[in-house]
Design a protein around this motif. Structure first.
Motif, PDB file in Angstrom:
ATOM      1  N   ARG A   1     -13.631  -0.639 -23.007  1.00  0.00           N
ATOM      2  CA  ARG A   1     -13.021  -0.017 -24.176  1.00  0.00           C
ATOM      3  C   ARG A   1     -11.529  -0.332 -24.173  1.00  0.00           C
ATOM      4  N   ASP A   2     -11.102  -0.948 -25.268  1.00  0.00           N
ATOM      5  CA  ASP A   2      -9.707  -1.352 -25.371  1.00  0.00           C
ATOM      6  C   ASP A   2      -9.076  -0.720 -26.603  1.00  0.00           C
ATOM      7  N   GLY A   3      -7.777  -0.447 -26.519  1.00  0.00           N
ATOM      8  CA  GLY A   3      -7.112   0.197 -27.638  1.00  0.00           C
ATOM      9  C   GLY A   3      -7.085   1.706 -27.498  1.00  0.00           C
TER      10      GLY A   3
ATOM     11  N   HIS B   1      -9.950   6.035 -28.169  1.00  0.00           N
ATOM     12  CA  HIS B   1     -10.744   5.838 -29.388  1.00  0.00           C
ATOM     13  C   HIS B   1     -10.731   4.383 -29.823  1.00  0.00           C
ATOM     14  N   GLY B   2     -10.568   3.496 -28.871  1.00  0.00           N
ATOM     15  CA  GLY B   2     -10.494   2.077 -29.167  1.00  0.00           C
ATOM     16  C   GLY B   2     -11.839   1.432 -29.408  1.00  0.00           C
ATOM     17  N   THR B   3     -11.863   0.130 -29.284  1.00  0.00           N
ATOM     18  CA  THR B   3     -13.051  -0.668 -29.564  1.00  0.00           C
ATOM     19  C   THR B   3     -13.892  -0.834 -28.305  1.00  0.00           C
ATOM     20  N   ASP B   4     -15.199  -0.626 -28.457  1.00  0.00           N
ATOM     21  CA  ASP B   4     -16.137  -0.781 -27.348  1.00  0.00           C
ATOM     22  C   ASP B   4     -16.726  -2.186 -27.335  1.00  0.00           C
ATOM     23  N   TYR B   5     -16.862  -2.711 -26.134  1.00  0.00           N
ATOM     24  CA  TYR B   5     -17.539  -3.984 -25.919  1.00  0.00           C
ATOM     25  C   TYR B   5     -18.653  -3.739 -24.895  1.00  0.00           C
TER      26      TYR B   5
END
Length: 116
Positions: free
Chosen positions: A96-98, A101-105
């Motif tokens: 999880r980046d950002g 509440h960022g973007t999940d990969y």
């Protein structure tokens, strides 16, 4: 971020297994990395997270599983000890980046089966 998980297999109750998740980005620059699992007929559940120097675990695995980084391989590993049949599941690596509440990969799953 692309993630490649490996290390699943068949292990008897009480045994150990180590899962590995290799990332295409520097793992030290990713806000959160962790593992989730999904057992047959159940929803995906969180297992463990590593962020900065902190780690956190689901109650069901606390004291048995350890999440840690391998900088040489740019991987986040999950050492699983004292495995139980209820640990049987497909395990997924997550980044999880950002921020929180960022973007999940997600990586592809790796199957862990605990059975005698």
């Amino acid at each position: 971020v692309q993630l490649q998980a490996s290390g699943g297999g068949l292990v008897p109750p009480g045994g150990s297994l180590k899962l590995s998740c290799v990332a295409t980005r520097n793992i030290y620059n990713i806000d959160y990395m962790g593992w989730y699992r999904q057992a047959p007929g159940k929803q995906r559940e969180w297992v463990a997270t590593i962020t900065g120097r902190s780690t956190d675990y689901a109650d069901s695995v606390k004291g048995r599983f350890t999440i840690f980084r391998d900088g040489a391989k740019n991987a986040v590993n999950l050492q699983m000890n004292s495995l139980k049949p209820e640990d049987t599941a497909v395990y997924y690596c997550n980044a999880r980046d950002g921020g929180f509440h960022g973007t999940d990969y997600w990586g592809q799953g790796t199957l862990v089966t605990v059975s005698s």
